[in-house]
Design a protein around this motif. Structure first.
Motif, PDB file in Angstrom:
ATOM      1  N   ASP A 130       0.951  -1.092   0.061  1.00 25.91           N
ATOM      2  CA  ASP A 130       0.210  -0.205   0.144  1.00 25.91           C
ATOM      3  C   ASP A 130       1.079   1.341  -0.136  1.00 25.91           C
ATOM      4  N   MET A 131       1.898   1.269  -0.989  1.00 27.59           N
ATOM      5  CA  MET A 131       3.039   2.144  -0.528  1.00 27.59           C
ATOM      6  C   MET A 131       2.537   3.406  -2.015  1.00 27.59           C
ATOM      7  N   THR A 132       2.505   4.400  -2.017  1.00 28.41           N
ATOM      8  CA  THR A 132       2.502   5.392  -3.355  1.00 28.41           C
ATOM      9  C   THR A 132       2.994   5.049  -4.266  1.00 28.41           C
ATOM     10  N   GLU A 133       2.995   5.358  -5.517  1.00 30.57           N
ATOM     11  CA  GLU A 133       3.676   5.512  -6.548  1.00 30.57           C
ATOM     12  C   GLU A 133       4.805   6.196  -6.510  1.00 30.57           C
ATOM     13  N   ALA A 134       5.075   7.064  -5.483  1.00 33.71           N
ATOM     14  CA  ALA A 134       6.000   8.202  -5.630  1.00 33.71           C
ATOM     15  C   ALA A 134       7.512   7.536  -4.393  1.00 33.71           C
ATOM     16  N   GLN A 135       6.377   6.491  -3.233  1.00 32.84           N
ATOM     17  CA  GLN A 135       7.675   5.918  -1.820  1.00 32.84           C
ATOM     18  C   GLN A 135       7.466   4.644  -3.160  1.00 32.84           C
ATOM     19  N   VAL A 136       7.308   3.698  -4.118  1.00 25.49           N
ATOM     20  CA  VAL A 136       7.439   2.573  -4.711  1.00 25.49           C
ATOM     21  C   VAL A 136       9.155   3.520  -5.387  1.00 25.49           C
ATOM     22  N   ALA A 137       8.738   4.534  -6.088  1.00 29.23           N
ATOM     23  CA  ALA A 137       9.977   4.870  -7.362  1.00 29.23           C
ATOM     24  C   ALA A 137      11.239   4.997  -5.820  1.00 29.23           C
ATOM     25  N   GLU A 138      11.272   6.071  -4.705  1.00 27.29           N
ATOM     26  CA  GLU A 138      12.213   6.177  -4.063  1.00 27.29           C
ATOM     27  C   GLU A 138      12.634   5.294  -3.505  1.00 27.29           C
ATOM     28  N   THR A 139      11.611   3.361  -3.021  1.00 24.06           N
ATOM     29  CA  THR A 139      12.222   3.251  -2.536  1.00 24.06           C
ATOM     30  C   THR A 139      13.426   1.870  -3.712  1.00 24.06           C
ATOM     31  N   LEU A 140      13.165   1.989  -4.670  1.00 21.06           N
ATOM     32  CA  LEU A 140      13.556   0.676  -5.790  1.00 21.06           C
ATOM     33  C   LEU A 140      14.703   1.196  -6.457  1.00 21.06           C
TER      34      LEU A 140
END
Length: 166
Positions: A130-140
């Motif tokens: 349940d992460m936002t697209e921005a959080q996914v981008a930062e994580t990966l």
């Protein structure tokens, strides 16, 4: 006060987010023991490097990234072990052991395993964690546009895989 995440903040993060991080690992790995090991190792590593986490608000992001990276490493080790193993692994549990929900879950997991690595990671982080697209981008460590592209292609591939007859 020294820069970095404090032990107290890390302890509170552990209490608040252990289960969600365990769920994240569970979506990337397939057995509970490995998931627990990965999450515990993630907390140990972030604890060891807590002085380098300059913004305490990013502690959870560091933990998520560490869980993803450790899960990748566990999968690489497992794949190497399977290559060295001569006997085949069983395909699926017997019908008595699983109900209809378990069969659907197995089909989804099988379809997820058929995706490209990045597509699978984006979908797991986006929809299961349940992460936002921005959080996914930062994580990966990828761009927002890449997250959208991998997500869109991954969902399309899942639809095809889930609709195909078994």
């Amino acid at each position: 006060m020294a820069a970095g995440t404090t032990v107290d903040h890390l302890t509170e993060t552990y209490r608040a987010h252990y289960r969600s991080l365990l769920g994240l690992a569970a979506l990337l790995l397939d057995d509970t023991a490995s998931c627990e090991d990965v999450v515990q190792e993630a907390f140990i590593r972030v604890h060891s490097a807590r002085k380098r986490v300059r913004d305490p608000e990013k502690t959870l992001a560091y933990l998520r990234q560490t869980v993803v990276n450790l899960s990748r490493s566990a999968l690489r080790r497992r794949i190497l072990g399977l290559k060295l193993l001569s006997k085949p692994m069983p395909d699926m549990a017997s019908a008595e052991e699983g109900a209809y929900d378990q069969l659907e879950r197995d089909a989804l997991i099988k379809a997820m395993k058929g995706l490209q690595r990045r597509q699978r990671e984006v979908l797991v982080l986006r929809y299961f964690a349940d992460m936002t697209e921005a959080q996914v981008a930062e994580t990966l460590g990828i761009s927002l546009g890449s997250v959208k592209a991998y997500g869109s292609r991954g969902i399309a591939a899942l639809r095809v895989a889930m609709e195909a007859p078994a």
